[in-house]
Design a protein around this motif. Structure first.
Motif, PDB file in Angstrom:
ATOM      1  N   GLY A 100      59.414 -42.145  -0.745  1.00  0.00           N
ATOM      2  CA  GLY A 100      58.687 -41.447   0.309  1.00  0.00           C
ATOM      3  C   GLY A 100      57.210 -41.240   0.041  1.00  0.00           C
ATOM      4  O   GLY A 100      56.505 -40.662   0.870  1.00  0.00           O
ATOM      5  N   LEU A 101      56.712 -41.714  -1.099  1.00  0.00           N
ATOM      6  CA  LEU A 101      55.297 -41.516  -1.409  1.00  0.00           C
ATOM      7  C   LEU A 101      54.381 -42.323  -0.498  1.00  0.00           C
ATOM      8  O   LEU A 101      53.302 -41.854  -0.123  1.00  0.00           O
ATOM      9  CB  LEU A 101      55.008 -41.849  -2.872  1.00  0.00           C
ATOM     10  N   GLY A 102      54.784 -43.531  -0.138  1.00  0.00           N
ATOM     11  CA  GLY A 102      53.982 -44.340   0.785  1.00  0.00           C
ATOM     12  C   GLY A 102      53.814 -43.627   2.114  1.00  0.00           C
ATOM     13  O   GLY A 102      52.712 -43.574   2.672  1.00  0.00           O
ATOM     14  N   GLN A 103      54.895 -43.059   2.612  1.00  0.00           N
ATOM     15  CA  GLN A 103      54.832 -42.318   3.877  1.00  0.00           C
ATOM     16  C   GLN A 103      53.920 -41.101   3.742  1.00  0.00           C
ATOM     17  O   GLN A 103      53.113 -40.818   4.630  1.00  0.00           O
ATOM     18  CB  GLN A 103      56.232 -41.877   4.309  1.00  0.00           C
ATOM     19  N   ALA A 157      48.886 -38.393   4.919  1.00  0.00           N
ATOM     20  CA  ALA A 157      47.691 -37.700   4.436  1.00  0.00           C
ATOM     21  C   ALA A 157      46.425 -38.387   4.941  1.00  0.00           C
ATOM     22  O   ALA A 157      45.438 -37.720   5.274  1.00  0.00           O
ATOM     23  CB  ALA A 157      47.692 -37.648   2.908  1.00  0.00           C
ATOM     24  N   ALA A 158      46.461 -39.715   5.020  1.00  0.00           N
ATOM     25  CA  ALA A 158      45.285 -40.474   5.432  1.00  0.00           C
ATOM     26  C   ALA A 158      45.033 -40.403   6.931  1.00  0.00           C
ATOM     27  O   ALA A 158      43.881 -40.318   7.369  1.00  0.00           O
ATOM     28  CB  ALA A 158      45.422 -41.935   5.005  1.00  0.00           C
ATOM     29  N   ASN A 183      55.975 -46.919  11.550  1.00  0.00           N
ATOM     30  CA  ASN A 183      54.990 -45.881  11.823  1.00  0.00           C
ATOM     31  C   ASN A 183      54.192 -46.145  13.104  1.00  0.00           C
ATOM     32  O   ASN A 183      53.125 -45.556  13.306  1.00  0.00           O
ATOM     33  CB  ASN A 183      54.060 -45.716  10.625  1.00  0.00           C
ATOM     34  N   GLY A 184      54.711 -47.015  13.960  1.00  0.00           N
ATOM     35  CA  GLY A 184      54.128 -47.226  15.279  1.00  0.00           C
ATOM     36  C   GLY A 184      53.010 -48.240  15.369  1.00  0.00           C
ATOM     37  O   GLY A 184      52.393 -48.380  16.424  1.00  0.00           O
ATOM     38  N   PHE A 185      52.728 -48.965  14.295  1.00  0.00           N
ATOM     39  CA  PHE A 185      51.664 -49.968  14.314  1.00  0.00           C
ATOM     40  C   PHE A 185      52.197 -51.311  14.797  1.00  0.00           C
ATOM     41  O   PHE A 185      53.303 -51.721  14.412  1.00  0.00           O
ATOM     42  CB  PHE A 185      51.057 -50.146  12.915  1.00  0.00           C
TER      43      PHE A 185
END
Length: 161
Positions: free
Chosen positions: A104-107, A112-113, A137-139
């Motif tokens: 879950g770190l990538g998410q 955060a970004a 993530n909707g991209f």
């Protein structure tokens, strides 16, 4: 294992540089030559990050992911560099050491970004893991592509949400 995401500080430049180079090898070794990687060092990356972290313009952010206090990934975002901009905000980078995928770190770095703001990003065209992550993530690709001679003509595509 304690996993955290926090804003980067100037003291993080060396660790970010090392992670940056390792992540490039992990993500792009099937797309770029050994020589490409041999010409880039963690020390060079640390110098670039030292400068970047010391001169962050308004609206730009850099975050790091840590595992038990050790930096294992990072993200950066800011004003779109595209002319004309397709979105106001751009994800400039998001890298995470492969051994830390799936926690879950990538998410958390992406959140955060960008939060849930409309944004754009550029990514390697032949990177199916990243495609799947950003799609979740909707991209979506907007049809724009480019390649860089200095990156052995690596093909990139732009994604937007």
């Amino acid at each position: 294992m304690e996993l955290t995401v926090r804003s980067a500080t100037a003291d993080d430049a060396r660790a970010i540089g090392a992670v940056h180079m390792q992540c490039w090898r992990e993500a792009y070794s099937h797309l770029l030559s050994v020589g490409f990687f041999d010409r880039r060092t963690p020390e060079q990356a640390a110098e670039r990050w030292t400068h970047a972290l010391a001169t962050l313009p308004d609206g730009q952010s850099v975050h790091v992911a840590t595992a038990d206090g050790r930096i294992v990934g990072f993200s950066s975002s800011g004003k779109s560099r595209d002319e004309p901009p397709v979105r106001e905000l751009e994800l400039w980078s998001l890298y995470l050491l492969a051994e830390h995928h799936g926690f879950g770190l990538g998410q958390r770095l992406l959140d955060a970004a960008l939060g849930d703001a409309p944004a754009s990003l550029w990514m390697a065209k032949r990177n199916p893991r990243a495609h799947a992550f950003y799609r979740r993530n909707g991209f979506v690709p907007d049809g724009l592509e480019r390649s860089y001679e200095s990156w052995e003509n690596l093909e990139e595509i732009r994604l937007v949400r």
